[in-house]
Motif scaffolding. Structure first.
Motif, mmCIF file in Angstrom:
data_model
loop_
_atom_site.group_PDB
_atom_site.id
_atom_site.type_symbol
_atom_site.label_atom_id
_atom_site.label_comp_id
_atom_site.label_asym_id
_atom_site.label_seq_id
_atom_site.Cartn_x
_atom_site.Cartn_y
_atom_site.Cartn_z
ATOM 1 N N ILE A 738 56.388 35.094 40.074
ATOM 2 C CA ILE A 738 57.267 35.828 39.172
ATOM 3 C C ILE A 738 58.705 35.401 39.431
ATOM 4 C CG2 ILE A 738 58.018 38.118 38.416
ATOM 5 C CD1 ILE A 738 55.332 39.147 39.655
ATOM 6 N N THR A 739 59.392 35.008 38.373
ATOM 7 C CA THR A 739 60.818 34.703 38.423
ATOM 8 C C THR A 739 61.503 35.528 37.329
ATOM 9 O OG1 THR A 739 60.787 32.891 36.821
ATOM 10 C CG2 THR A 739 60.232 32.340 39.102
ATOM 11 N N PRO A 740 62.841 35.543 37.272
ATOM 12 C CA PRO A 740 63.496 36.309 36.198
ATOM 13 C C PRO A 740 63.185 35.801 34.798
ATOM 14 C CG PRO A 740 65.032 35.912 37.987
ATOM 15 C CD PRO A 740 63.825 35.092 38.280
ATOM 16 N N SER A 741 62.648 34.595 34.668
ATOM 17 C CA SER A 741 62.406 34.032 33.338
ATOM 18 C C SER A 741 60.943 33.947 32.954
ATOM 19 C CB SER A 741 63.025 32.630 33.242
ATOM 20 O OG SER A 741 62.435 31.771 34.207
ATOM 21 N N ARG A 742 60.012 33.931 33.917
ATOM 22 C CA ARG A 742 58.618 33.752 33.553
ATOM 23 C C ARG A 742 57.690 34.307 34.616
ATOM 24 N NH1 ARG A 742 57.321 27.278 34.520
ATOM 25 N NH2 ARG A 742 57.423 27.339 36.804
ATOM 26 N N VAL A 743 56.447 34.519 34.206
ATOM 27 C CA VAL A 743 55.381 34.938 35.111
ATOM 28 C C VAL A 743 54.244 33.941 34.961
ATOM 29 C CG1 VAL A 743 53.707 36.723 35.690
ATOM 30 C CG2 VAL A 743 55.984 37.375 34.889
ATOM 31 N N ILE A 744 53.816 33.357 36.072
ATOM 32 C CA ILE A 744 52.656 32.464 36.065
ATOM 33 C C ILE A 744 51.488 33.213 36.678
ATOM 34 C CG2 ILE A 744 51.680 30.313 36.911
ATOM 35 C CD1 ILE A 744 54.481 29.156 36.974
ATOM 36 N N LEU A 745 50.415 33.347 35.932
ATOM 37 C CA LEU A 745 49.195 33.989 36.408
ATOM 38 C C LEU A 745 48.108 32.935 36.445
ATOM 39 C CD1 LEU A 745 47.244 36.300 37.107
ATOM 40 C CD2 LEU A 745 47.124 36.833 34.670
ATOM 41 N N ASP A 746 47.576 32.665 37.614
ATOM 42 C CA ASP A 746 46.532 31.654 37.766
ATOM 43 C C ASP A 746 45.347 32.277 38.471
ATOM 44 O OD1 ASP A 746 44.947 29.441 38.260
ATOM 45 O OD2 ASP A 746 46.673 28.114 38.456
ATOM 46 N N GLY A 747 44.297 32.496 37.695
ATOM 47 C CA GLY A 747 43.053 32.998 38.256
ATOM 48 C C GLY A 747 41.909 32.088 37.884
ATOM 49 N N GLY A 748 42.166 30.797 37.843
ATOM 50 C CA GLY A 748 41.205 29.833 37.335
ATOM 51 C C GLY A 748 41.691 29.282 36.010
ATOM 52 N N ASP A 749 42.159 30.181 35.127
ATOM 53 C CA ASP A 749 42.820 29.798 33.878
ATOM 54 C C ASP A 749 44.296 30.153 34.015
ATOM 55 O OD1 ASP A 749 40.475 28.950 32.421
ATOM 56 O OD2 ASP A 749 39.935 31.060 32.344
ATOM 57 N N ARG A 750 45.150 29.195 33.823
ATOM 58 C CA ARG A 750 46.587 29.374 34.052
ATOM 59 C C ARG A 750 47.265 29.905 32.800
ATOM 60 N NH1 ARG A 750 50.592 26.870 37.476
ATOM 61 N NH2 ARG A 750 52.567 26.485 36.410
ATOM 62 N N LEU A 751 48.001 31.006 32.937
ATOM 63 C CA LEU A 751 48.783 31.577 31.853
ATOM 64 C C LEU A 751 50.250 31.599 32.263
ATOM 65 C CD1 LEU A 751 46.695 34.683 30.710
ATOM 66 C CD2 LEU A 751 46.927 32.515 29.529
ATOM 67 N N VAL A 752 51.129 31.206 31.348
ATOM 68 C CA VAL A 752 52.570 31.277 31.575
ATOM 69 C C VAL A 752 53.143 32.256 30.570
ATOM 70 C CG1 VAL A 752 54.726 30.009 31.683
ATOM 71 C CG2 VAL A 752 52.595 28.895 32.402
ATOM 72 N N LEU A 753 53.727 33.354 31.063
ATOM 73 C CA LEU A 753 54.230 34.423 30.205
ATOM 74 C C LEU A 753 55.751 34.483 30.305
ATOM 75 C CD1 LEU A 753 51.725 37.162 31.421
ATOM 76 C CD2 LEU A 753 51.412 35.568 29.527
ATOM 77 N N PRO A 754 56.453 34.411 29.189
ATOM 78 C CA PRO A 754 57.913 34.537 29.249
ATOM 79 C C PRO A 754 58.316 35.980 29.523
ATOM 80 C CG PRO A 754 57.182 34.382 26.970
ATOM 81 C CD PRO A 754 55.959 34.174 27.817
ATOM 82 N N CYS A 755 59.354 36.160 30.304
ATOM 83 C CA CYS A 755 59.797 37.517 30.643
ATOM 84 C C CYS A 755 60.612 38.175 29.541
ATOM 85 C CB CYS A 755 60.614 37.497 31.948
ATOM 86 S SG CYS A 755 59.601 37.239 33.415
ATOM 87 N N ASN A 756 60.962 37.433 28.493
ATOM 88 C CA ASN A 756 61.689 38.060 27.386
ATOM 89 C C ASN A 756 60.758 38.543 26.280
ATOM 90 O OD1 ASN A 756 60.840 35.651 26.323
ATOM 91 N ND2 ASN A 756 62.857 34.971 25.645
ATOM 92 N N GLN A 757 59.441 38.595 26.558
ATOM 93 C CA GLN A 757 58.462 39.120 25.616
ATOM 94 C C GLN A 757 57.629 40.186 26.325
ATOM 95 O OE1 GLN A 757 57.969 38.108 22.437
ATOM 96 N NE2 GLN A 757 59.317 36.333 22.366
ATOM 97 N N SER A 758 57.378 41.306 25.643
ATOM 98 C CA SER A 758 56.527 42.342 26.213
ATOM 99 C C SER A 758 55.071 41.944 26.051
ATOM 100 C CB SER A 758 56.776 43.685 25.519
ATOM 101 O OG SER A 758 58.066 44.144 25.779
ATOM 102 N N VAL A 759 54.320 41.998 27.143
ATOM 103 C CA VAL A 759 52.923 41.551 27.099
ATOM 104 C C VAL A 759 52.171 42.191 28.260
ATOM 105 C CG1 VAL A 759 53.499 39.512 28.444
ATOM 106 C CG2 VAL A 759 51.398 39.527 27.132
ATOM 107 N N VAL A 760 50.885 42.444 28.044
ATOM 108 C CA VAL A 760 50.003 42.899 29.121
ATOM 109 C C VAL A 760 48.812 41.958 29.156
ATOM 110 C CG1 VAL A 760 48.589 44.768 30.042
ATOM 111 C CG2 VAL A 760 50.681 45.301 28.783
ATOM 112 N N VAL A 761 48.548 41.342 30.308
ATOM 113 C CA VAL A 761 47.393 40.471 30.457
ATOM 114 C C VAL A 761 46.657 40.882 31.717
ATOM 115 C CG1 VAL A 761 48.548 38.560 29.311
ATOM 116 C CG2 VAL A 761 48.615 38.717 31.782
ATOM 117 N N GLY A 762 45.438 40.410 31.839
ATOM 118 C CA GLY A 762 44.736 40.751 33.053
ATOM 119 C C GLY A 762 43.300 40.301 33.035
#
Length: 922
Positions: A738-762
């Motif tokens: 997690i950085t101020p600009s993005r969230v990288i979630l890697d659980g086998g499949d890599r997702l890059v989420l921008p921090c300027n958009q509201s989103v829920v993943v899991g």
């Protein structure tokens, strides 16, 4: 004067059928066969009407296309002549206007209600005409009239359509078939996409084997004389061949289809949402989402009628699809005629060997016998249901049937209504059926209803066409809000009408899931009242609520709603329900001037011609009013300033945190004490904040970034948390960066989420919620929760850096062995004793103490005796002030060991040298 208007459209109407055209006109082929030979020769020598101009102008605003076709003709003969205007239009388009100018008389088309029986009869005629004369995916519009000697005629046809995204591209196709060389021929297309145009290409002219030659000198690029101008959000394409260039392509004036393909910019976010004057549209085409495992049964018709080309091309198409299956998919194959032949009695995994064996099985299929459609579908559904029941994957996969046939049911159950009922009862909404009709003899109505009733799609493949390309990708029909499946390269579109136009914001939320992950996208779109100006088509407002003028989003909404009502009408077997749907579709189509099976077009006139009428019809669809263009350009911009007020967190945040320079806060709820301390680390240091990898499987590390100290300060530099890394190995291994600009979630499949958009993943056991420019909430197994605040500056000073704050919201799932700069205090309590040298005060009620540094005391925690002093500190992004007991000197006597013991070697270091029985492990 004799007028004949013949219209043949998909889901539209025929006003004056082709049979009527032959009986009323004077130039039909059947009449020609009975004319003496000498007379036929004279007819051929007669001067044909000359086409002086053929032009098509399209404006595409946010995927919605307005098109006007203009055709001008001159009768050079000394006697009156029959004249015909014909145009192929996309099957998904609705005609909205037609006008004829004959000499100085104007005949204006008007959309009216159609009687129920007439509508049904027209549909059958339309299907027949289309199969005989239309190109794939098109319908034919025809209009005939008698033009006086030496006089002129002009035809103006307008239609609208929503471009569908397929295989990652939008395609706009314009038929250029004027039937003769034209002195002035042009195609002018404007594309306006506020999201930005990511790619654009103009294909070579395409023509089917049925009509004309349709090939130019160079088939590798755009047609000759094509000019393309574009910038980030706008493109203009002009095709304007001379008569010589036309002749090189096709002497008969049938040049072919002028095709434009393009795509728009899109991020891994909630999509493109536009709101204008009470209407909204939401385009959603996520990219790089992990695909859902598929359970697929391919059902192939191998009856005798499939002999030859049909079976060969279908086998080739299935070979293509088999290679597109993924390793997590399962599949089987069924061939059917009067017998049902199952390749495997269970679904098998996708491997190179199984794909090879499946292709061999398909290759050896031979055509014989009748067509048992009902039996084949029942067998395929049982195969899928059996697999799902025994595998236990349930909602974490999608079950599909790909059904290919060229005919009608001839064996077993042959009653179409019973086949539909049997299929619906067996599938129970758990199996999606995609049907492909091959050739011209197929019962396309049956296949269409099979797909509509079972969350699928249907396609028609003509013989000799590339069936493989037609069986890949799909587009989901709107304006539904629940979509069972999303297919890569397509797009989900939802349009709606706001109940309250005075709303300040429209809240949008999208949820989706596959076998391992789920995603929830959220945002609030500002609703700004805007003046849309005149209708994009250049015509008066077609009705509605009477407030102001219409806009492209309103027309898109009416288009999608009408399509959905027509689809529901086609699906329904309940007569009262069908009638209700028919009335709703009819009323909407009349209000918005759409030609459908339930509406008809009548020519009103003649009326005297008005000056400028030709120019108005020729330019309106292409240009559109400037206010509309301006409003669309602003629709895709991000609302509000860069910094937003943080959303309320989804769960309550505790005081235990590290934030700012960095300042640590530890809350001891049992004793109602709060302790704080600072860590003066170095830029690049990676701090162990929570270390419980061996027990709960959770580790949190934070990396520091440096900045100069403020002027007149006692420090030489400041440090902030730049990156938070959360490592998890239970129930599955994954990590977050997690950085101020993005969230990288890697659980086998890599997702890059921008921090300027509201989103829920899991995934099942891990949830990550991003509130735009505010915070990130990470929930693990429902019993561990961390909140990371995002600190951004509009104009940062030299001593400021965008940084993060880390807060522990729920620590129930962490073990008693948890350690780290914060973790070591989570299962502890503290006790405060008075310093003998200090003043006597009631230290159990610190709120009574004065603001600022107060008296000193001694804190007992984990057996340590720690001198502390009373302070006040701000937390939660500076929104709340807390009172705490401050431990000096980098918390030297408060924490176990020394500061250096809490430095990780890299962000993914899960070891710890301190704690009960802890040892370093990488």
């Amino acid at each position: 004067m004799l007028l004949l208007l013949g219209l043949c459209l998909g889901l539209s109407l025929c006003v004056g059928s082709q049979e009527e055209a032959q009986s009323w006109g004077h130039s039909s082929e059947q009449d020609g066969l009975r004319v003496p030979r000498q007379v036929r020769l004279l007819q051929r020598l007669k001067t044909k009407p000359l086409m002086t101009e053929f032009s098509v102008k399209s404006t595409i605003i946010s995927r919605y296309a307005f098109t006007t076709v203009s055709c001008r003709m001159l009768n050079r003969a000394s006697e009156d002549q029959d004249i015909e205007f014909q145009m192929q239009i996309p099957a998904a388009a609705f005609i909205t206007n037609f006008t004829m100018l004959i000499g100085d008389k104007v005949y204006q088309g008007e959309i009216t209600e159609r009687e129920k029986k007439s509508g049904d009869r027209v549909k059958e005629k339309r299907n027949k005409t289309t199969e005989e004369n239309g190109e794939k995916g098109t319908e034919i519009f025809r209009a005939s009239a008698v033009i006086p000697s030496k006089d002129k005629a002009a035809f103006f046809l307008s239609y609208e359509e929503l471009l569908q995204r397929r295989l990652g591209k939008y395609e706009h196709s314009i038929s250029v078939r004027p039937q003769q060389l034209s002195g002035r021929l042009s195609v002018d297309v404007n594309i306006l996409e506020s999201a930005g145009i990511a790619s654009l290409e103009v294909l070579p002219l395409h023509n089917s084997r049925q009509r004309g030659s349709g090939r130019g000198e160079d088939d590798s690029g755009p047609p000759p004389s094509t000019v393309i101008n574009q910038n980030e959000t706008f493109a203009n394409i002009i095709f304007k061949p001379t008569v010589v260039q036309q002749a090189r392509i096709a002497q008969n004036g049938i040049l072919g289809d002028f095709i434009i393909r393009y795509d728009v910019n899109r991020e891994q976010s909630i999509g493109d949402i536009q709101v204008l004057n009470g209407y909204f549209v939401h385009y959603f085409a996520p990219k790089d989402l992990p695909p859902l495992p598929k359970n697929v049964v391919f059902v192939l018709d191998s009856s005798a009628s499939m002999v030859g080309t049909k079976l060969r091309q279908t086998k080739d198409a299935l070979f293509t699809i088999l290679h597109d299956l993924r390793p997590q998919d399962r599949f089987s194959i069924i061939g059917f005629s009067n017998r049902i032949k199952v390749w495997k009695d269970h679904l098998i995994s996708v491997t190179p060997d199984s794909i090879r064996d499946g292709k061999v099985y398909i290759h050896h299929m031979s055509p014989t016998g009748g067509t048992d459609i009902n039996g084949a579908l029942q067998r395929a559904i049982r195969l899928l249901n059996k697999y799902v029941a025994h595998s236990g994957i349930g909602d974490r996969s999608v079950s599909l049937i790909v059904f290919l046939t060229d005919g009608k049911p001839t064996v077993g159950e042959t009653h179409t209504l019973k086949i539909l009922n049997n299929t619906r009862e067996a599938a129970r909404g758990q199996v999606c059926i995609f049907t492909i009709g091959i050739g011209n003899d197929v019962d396309f109505r049956l296949l269409e209803k099979l797909s509509l009733e079972n969350c699928g799609l249907t396609r028609r493949v003509h013989e000799e066409e590339d069936a493989g390309s037609q069986l890949i990708g799909s587009v989901v029909q709107a304006t539904k809000t629940l979509f069972p499946n999303y297919f890569n390269g397509s797009e989900i579109i939802i349009a709606g009408k706001l109940v309250d136009r005075k709303l300040d914001h429209l809240h949008v939320e999208v949820t989706a899931s596959n076998s391992k992950k789920f995603i929830i996208l959220k945002t609030d779109v500002p609703v700004r009242p805007q003046k849309a100006g005149k209708d994009v088509t250049g015509s008066p407002r077609p009705g509605g609520d009477g407030e102001g003028d219409t806009n492209h989003i309103e027309r898109l909404w009416s288009y999608l709603t009408t399509k959905e009502l027509l689809s529901s009408w086609l699906q329904s077997d309940d007569e009262p329900e069908k009638e209700r749907l028919r009335q709703r579709a009819q009323a909407l189509a009349v209000s918005y001037r759409f030609l459908t099976p339930f509406t008809s077009m009548k020519l009103r006139g003649p009326v005297p011609r008005m000056d400028g009428l030709e120019e108005a019809h020729g330019m309106s669809a292409a240009m559109g009013p400037e206010p509309v263009v301006q409003s669309v350009r602003g629709a895709g911009t991000q609302p509000g300033p860069l910094l937003k007020k943080p959303y309320q967190p989804r769960i309550k945040i505790s005081k235990t945190s590290v934030d700012g320079d960095p300042h640590f806060v530890v809350d001891f709820p049992l004793s109602r004490l709060t302790v704080c301390f600072n860590i003066d680390g170095q830029p690049g240091d990676i701090l162990r904040l929570v270390s419980d990898h061996r027990d709960s499987g959770v580790t949190v590390n934070g990396e520091l970034i440096g900045a100069p100290a403020p002027p007149n300060g006692h420090k030489k530099q400041r440090t902030y948390l730049r990156t938070i890394t959360i490592l998890i190995n239970k129930p599955e291994r994954s990590y977050l960066e997690i950085t101020p600009s993005r969230v990288i979630l890697d659980g086998g499949d890599r997702l890059v989420l921008p921090c300027n958009q509201s989103v829920v993943v899991g995934s099942w056991g891990l949830e990550v919620s991003v509130s735009a420019n505010a915070n990130v909430t990470v929930t693990i197994q429902g019993s561990i929760a961390f909140v990371i605040l995002i600190h951004l500056y509009k104009k940062p000073a030299p001593f400021q850096r965008h940084h993060l704050g880390f807060y522990i919201a729920n620590s129930e799932g962490l073990s008693s062995n948890c350690h780290g700069l914060l973790g070591q205090f989570l299962n502890q309590d503290a006790r405060l004793t008075e310093d003998p040298a200090g003043p006597s005060q009631n230290l159990t009620h610190p709120l009574l103490l004065q603001v600022g540094e107060g008296p000193e005391a001694v804190l007992t925690v984990k057996g340590h005796q720690v001198p502390v002093v009373w302070k006040q500190r701000k937390i939660y992004n500076g929104e709340e002030q807390i009172d705490c007991w401050f431990a000096r000197n980098n918390a030297a006597k408060l924490i176990d060991g020394e500061y250096k013991d809490y430095l990780a070697s890299h962000p993914f270091d899960t070891g710890m040298t301190l704690g009960r029985g802890m040892s370093r492990e990488l």
